[in-house]
Design an enzyme around this catalytic site. Structure first.
Site, PDB file in Angstrom:
ATOM      1  N   LYS A   1      11.807  10.222  14.127  1.00  0.00           N
ATOM      2  CA  LYS A   1      12.427   9.885  12.833  1.00  0.00           C
ATOM      3  C   LYS A   1      12.046   8.499  12.307  1.00  0.00           C
ATOM      4  CE  LYS A   1      16.584  12.771  13.100  1.00  0.00           C
ATOM      5  NZ  LYS A   1      18.040  12.785  12.962  1.00  0.00           N
TER       6      LYS A   1
ATOM      7  N   ASP B   1      21.054  12.950   6.968  1.00  0.00           N
ATOM      8  CA  ASP B   1      22.062  13.013   8.041  1.00  0.00           C
ATOM      9  C   ASP B   1      23.407  12.422   7.604  1.00  0.00           C
ATOM     10  OD1 ASP B   1      20.594  14.323  10.002  1.00  0.00           O
ATOM     11  OD2 ASP B   1      19.760  12.470  10.814  1.00  0.00           O
TER      12      ASP B   1
HETATM   13  P1  NAP Z   1      20.563   8.565  20.433  1.00  0.00           P
HETATM   14  O1  NAP Z   1      19.887   7.821  19.335  1.00  0.00           O
HETATM   15  O2  NAP Z   1      19.840   8.794  21.709  1.00  0.00           O
HETATM   16  O3  NAP Z   1      21.950   7.785  20.744  1.00  0.00           O
HETATM   17  C1  NAP Z   1      22.752   8.179  21.822  1.00  0.00           C
HETATM   18  C2  NAP Z   1      24.091   7.451  21.748  1.00  0.00           C
HETATM   19  O4  NAP Z   1      24.928   7.950  22.806  1.00  0.00           O
HETATM   20  C3  NAP Z   1      23.980   5.933  21.948  1.00  0.00           C
HETATM   21  O5  NAP Z   1      24.987   5.289  21.208  1.00  0.00           O
HETATM   22  C4  NAP Z   1      24.232   5.810  23.460  1.00  0.00           C
HETATM   23  O6  NAP Z   1      24.705   4.542  23.839  1.00  0.00           O
HETATM   24  C5  NAP Z   1      25.324   6.833  23.638  1.00  0.00           C
HETATM   25  N1  NAP Z   1      25.439   7.275  25.028  1.00  0.00           N
HETATM   26  C6  NAP Z   1      24.549   7.984  25.753  1.00  0.00           C
HETATM   27  N2  NAP Z   1      24.991   8.177  27.002  1.00  0.00           N
HETATM   28  C7  NAP Z   1      26.205   7.559  27.092  1.00  0.00           C
HETATM   29  C8  NAP Z   1      27.157   7.399  28.131  1.00  0.00           C
HETATM   30  N3  NAP Z   1      26.954   7.905  29.346  1.00  0.00           N
HETATM   31  N4  NAP Z   1      28.307   6.740  27.843  1.00  0.00           N
HETATM   32  C9  NAP Z   1      28.526   6.235  26.611  1.00  0.00           C
HETATM   33  N5  NAP Z   1      27.654   6.336  25.583  1.00  0.00           N
HETATM   34  C10 NAP Z   1      26.505   6.983  25.822  1.00  0.00           C
HETATM   35  O7  NAP Z   1      21.031  10.014  19.935  1.00  0.00           O
HETATM   36  P2  NAP Z   1      21.446  10.476  18.470  1.00  0.00           P
HETATM   37  O8  NAP Z   1      20.284  11.028  17.772  1.00  0.00           O
HETATM   38  O9  NAP Z   1      22.187   9.358  17.841  1.00  0.00           O
HETATM   39  O10 NAP Z   1      22.410  11.726  18.790  1.00  0.00           O
HETATM   40  C11 NAP Z   1      23.686  11.548  19.388  1.00  0.00           C
HETATM   41  C12 NAP Z   1      24.367  12.905  19.492  1.00  0.00           C
HETATM   42  O11 NAP Z   1      24.608  13.417  18.193  1.00  0.00           O
HETATM   43  C13 NAP Z   1      23.552  13.980  20.215  1.00  0.00           C
HETATM   44  O12 NAP Z   1      24.424  14.741  21.001  1.00  0.00           O
HETATM   45  C14 NAP Z   1      23.004  14.838  19.086  1.00  0.00           C
HETATM   46  O13 NAP Z   1      22.806  16.181  19.472  1.00  0.00           O
HETATM   47  C15 NAP Z   1      24.139  14.746  18.074  1.00  0.00           C
HETATM   48  N6  NAP Z   1      23.684  14.923  16.695  1.00  0.00           N
HETATM   49  C16 NAP Z   1      24.311  15.874  15.938  1.00  0.00           C
HETATM   50  C17 NAP Z   1      23.920  16.056  14.643  1.00  0.00           C
HETATM   51  C18 NAP Z   1      24.590  17.100  13.807  1.00  0.00           C
HETATM   52  O14 NAP Z   1      24.022  17.479  12.777  1.00  0.00           O
HETATM   53  N7  NAP Z   1      25.767  17.571  14.175  1.00  0.00           N
HETATM   54  C19 NAP Z   1      22.894  15.254  14.082  1.00  0.00           C
HETATM   55  C20 NAP Z   1      22.291  14.286  14.884  1.00  0.00           C
HETATM   56  C21 NAP Z   1      22.689  14.128  16.194  1.00  0.00           C
HETATM   57  P3  NAP Z   1      23.687   3.365  24.271  1.00  0.00           P
HETATM   58  O15 NAP Z   1      23.248   2.705  22.977  1.00  0.00           O
HETATM   59  O16 NAP Z   1      24.469   2.495  25.141  1.00  0.00           O
HETATM   60  O17 NAP Z   1      22.517   4.036  24.985  1.00  0.00           O
END
Ligand code: NAP
Length: 297
Positions: free
Chosen positions: A72, A108
């Protein structure tokens, strides 16, 4: 799939990996609904080939492309124009080929907002607690700050990442009132009494043994709790919130509405929301979360 000929318009999604994307289902169903001669395919694009893939959008005269993890941010380098949201969020999830130029959008944040509104909540004047500072959280935070919320509490496992996001938001959206909060039970509990909307935008909740980030006893009927994780649809956080009398919004709405915005940018046709939601629900229920690979953090 009906027979294709020289006029069929090609759309797709670039990601790596891309196996579990629901976007082909959403967009192919919407094309069929409108009788559009178009097809949407998933493309697993290795990062080393991303530039070639992006340049192929014009070469192949594709109608448009969605972009997902991990591309992205990187695709921005090859856009001819960026929407204000994409520029602020610093990521593109939708590319539109128009008059031979690549336009980068980010749907998003708007998708999230539409899902919340559908769940009965207008964000203006509300205090929001946002868990996460990754890509999805950043898109949501930008859109919330552009939408006249009262205050944003930002919490993330890696505090420095939340602080960087807060600093960026304050610099670019000066009227935004943002406080960084530690992602710990007592700190979150202390800020829940004046919070209206809680959003989980971390990846926690996808796996059965994931920890509960929020002290669920501090949730109550004043809260609307939204989890953007959509596999499983009913995350432990949403179930706990319901037990405490809070209203909830699951992650399917954001997925649906970010897709709807992309479809409307590409085709200028209305996305058949209710029809696609029913198909998505079937698909999410058919594919249990256990089949999702754990993403590398
Ligand atoms: P990302 O950029 O990899 O960010 C992951 C986030 O989760 C970061 O804030 C990370 O914290 C946190 N995290 C990961 N493991 C953790 C743990 N063990 N304890 C606490 N925090 C933790 O991913 P993303 O793209 O933002 O996506 C996040 C989630 O949203 C995913 O599950 C994805 O499938 C979902 N999502 C849904 C939609 C939808 O349309 N519904 C759209 C986009 C994403 P750190 O910064 O500390 O690593």
């Amino acid at each position: 799939m009906s027979s294709r000929h020289g006029k069929t318009r090609l759309y797709g999604i670039f990601g790596y990996p891309i196996d579990h994307s629901l976007s082909p289902l959403m967009h192919n169903t919407a094309f069929a609904h409108h009788g559009l001669d178009a097809v949407y395919l998933p493309f697993a694009v290795h990062p080393a080939h991303l530039e070639t893939a992006v340049k192929s959008i014009a070469a192949l005269q594709m109608g448009g492309v969605n972009v997902t993890i991990p591309h992205k941010q990187a695709v921005m380098a090859w856009m001819d124009a960026l929407s204000p949201e994409a520029r602020l969020i610093g990521a593109v999830n939708t590319i539109h080929l128009r008059d031979g130029r690549l336009h980068g959008h980010n749907t998003d944040g708007m998708g999230f907002l539409c899902a919340l509104e559908e769940g009965g909540s207008d964000v203006a004047g509300r205090t929001v607690m946002l868990l996460g500072a990754g890509g999805a959280a950043r898109a949501i935070a930008v859109q919330l700050c552009l939408s006249d919320i009262r205050r944003l509490y930002l919490a993330n496992r890696t505090l420095a990442r939340a602080e960087d996001l807060a600093a960026f938001l304050k610099q670019n959206i000066p009227h935004a009132d943002i406080s960084v909060v530690t992602l710990g039970a007592s700190s979150l509990a202390a800020h829940l009494p004046d919070t209206d909307i809680v959003v989980n935008a971390t990846s926690i909740g996808m796996h059965p043994h994931d920890p509960m980030l929020l002290p669920s006893h501090a949730l109550g009927p004043r809260h609307l709790v939204c989890d953007i994780v959509y596999r499983p649809l009913q995350t432990p956080l949403l179930r706990a919130a319901q037990r405490q009398g809070a209203r909830t919004v699951d992650g399917l709405g954001m997925l649906l509405h970010q897709g709807a915005k992309a479809f409307e940018i590409w085709t200028e046709h209305a996305f058949p929301i209710a029809f696609i939601r029913a198909r998505l629900l079937e698909a999410v229920t058919e594919q249990p979360s256990a089949s999702c690979p754990r993403r590398k953090e």
